[in-house]
Design an enzyme around this catalytic site. Sequence first.
Site, short mmCIF file in Angstrom:
data_model
loop_
_atom_site.label_atom_id
_atom_site.label_comp_id
_atom_site.label_asym_id
_atom_site.label_seq_id
_atom_site.Cartn_x
_atom_site.Cartn_y
_atom_site.Cartn_z
N MET A 1 12.26 23.79 3.29
CA MET A 1 12.21 22.80 2.27
C MET A 1 12.87 22.03 0.83
SD MET A 1 9.22 23.86 -0.19
CE MET A 1 7.92 24.50 1.25
N LYS B 1 1.02 -0.99 -0.26
CA LYS B 1 -0.02 0.39 0.19
C LYS B 1 1.05 1.16 -0.44
CE LYS B 1 -0.45 -0.80 5.25
NZ LYS B 1 -1.21 0.28 6.23
N ARG C 1 -10.41 0.70 14.74
CA ARG C 1 -10.13 1.56 14.18
C ARG C 1 -11.35 1.74 12.80
NH1 ARG C 1 -4.40 1.43 10.58
NH2 ARG C 1 -4.89 -0.89 9.89
N TYR D 1 16.69 29.62 8.96
CA TYR D 1 15.39 30.09 9.96
C TYR D 1 15.49 30.16 11.17
CZ TYR D 1 13.10 29.77 5.40
OH TYR D 1 12.89 29.59 3.40
C1 LIG Z 1 -4.45 -4.12 7.52
C2 LIG Z 1 -2.68 -3.98 7.51
N1 LIG Z 1 -2.55 -5.28 7.81
C3 LIG Z 1 -1.03 -5.34 7.56
C4 LIG Z 1 -0.34 -4.25 8.00
C5 LIG Z 1 1.10 -3.85 7.16
O1 LIG Z 1 1.95 -4.03 8.45
P1 LIG Z 1 3.53 -3.96 8.62
O2 LIG Z 1 4.51 -2.97 7.31
O3 LIG Z 1 3.83 -3.46 10.22
O4 LIG Z 1 4.61 -5.07 8.09
C6 LIG Z 1 -0.24 -3.18 7.34
C7 LIG Z 1 -0.03 -2.17 7.73
O5 LIG Z 1 -0.28 -1.32 8.52
C8 LIG Z 1 -2.08 -3.60 7.63
O6 LIG Z 1 -2.99 -1.73 7.76
#
Ligand SMILES: Cc1ncc(COP(=O)(O)O)c(C=O)c1O
Length: 373
Positions: free
Chosen positions: A313, A36, A134, A265
């Site tokens: 930046m 992801k 969540r 800055y």
């Molecule tokens: C539902 C879920 N599964 C698995 C993972 C993978 O986690 P990790 O990167 O700690 O292995 C995540 C990451 O946040 C997640 O949200």
Amino acid sequence: MPNSRVWLDVDLTAIAKNFKVIRNAVKPCELMVVLKANAYGLGMLPIAEHLVSLGATRFGVAELKEALALKKRFPKLPVQILSGLLEQEVDECVRHKIICPISSPTMARWISRAAVRQKRKAKVHFKVDTGMGRLGFPHLQAAAQIAAALKLPGLVAEGILSHFSSANNPQDGKNREQLSNFRAVLDELNAKGFEFPLVHMANSDAIHNLPEALSAPFNLARTGVNLYGVFDLEGTHAYLLKPTLTLQTKLLSRRLLQAGHTIGYGCTHTLSRDTWVGTVPAGYADGIPLAASNAGHVLIRGQSCPVIGRVSMDYITVDLTPCPQAREGDLVTVVGRSGKSKISIEDWARIKQTHPYEIICALGPRVERGYKG
Ligand SMILES: Cc1ncc(COP(=O)(O)O)c(C=O)c1O
């Protein structure tokens, strides 16, 4: 990448080694690779292609666009959205055979309706909230609500999952509580006659710290951050991983500034003596944490040069005293090895008082990504 200003080398050979180590560690569970957020900011497709060539069998992502990109490249491989869907994402998910999460009765109805409308079956995984707070069916109502959802037409229940809130700390009683909540939901569903081919809960931290999440009823584990050789700052390390990331740039300027000169800055640093000061063309837009102001360091010719003044930046300023031989155009290592010294993602996470995930996800879009091996 000689023509880039700031670049990230992703070592695919090291990722391959990590993948094999993790796949071995989770046996007999199958391993899902979580890609992801553009593979945590590192570049989803090149990494996915490499992992598929090594035998990766399924992907996890967070949202539709990521899933579509993977599905287009690997139409036959299972691609799963892990946690939740917006109604607007549902139709396309079903049409493109993306495995959908169902984390509420409403989501179940959306997916069922889309499947019926499209005259197809939607593969789904039910998400149970065992304590993360969540997303998911709250564990006390989960069995009844999932059983009701399973009466809806058009759904094929391929799996059921939950997610740990505290897997980075093996001592935290919350982990046992979540495992026991999940088992209770599974038992209740099994007693009602529902079985799920895939049952999963472990992420990278749980793979290290919670072996209970890798044996029956579990048969799938999910890994993301560990693929890149990056560990949580807490918890145990059940296996060693190879670092995979090198972030580099070049020294843009080197000037001798007089004692009393202030830097950056807010004038947060004043030179106590005449000092060779280097300017490095990478700033917080590239992912250097603001917290590195007067705190971090970079490596030039194997020497550790402290960041002085505030990170801006596009630039950081460093004290070149430890490396008098530094010259404009020299390689500056922000993450990785230089000579005998090294800086890790975890080092930056400690400086920012965050976890390594945030550091890699924050590498900016103008950092050029390259892939070795
Ligand atoms: C539902 C879920 N599964 C698995 C993972 C993978 O986690 P990790 O990167 O700690 O292995 C995540 C990451 O946040 C997640 O949200």
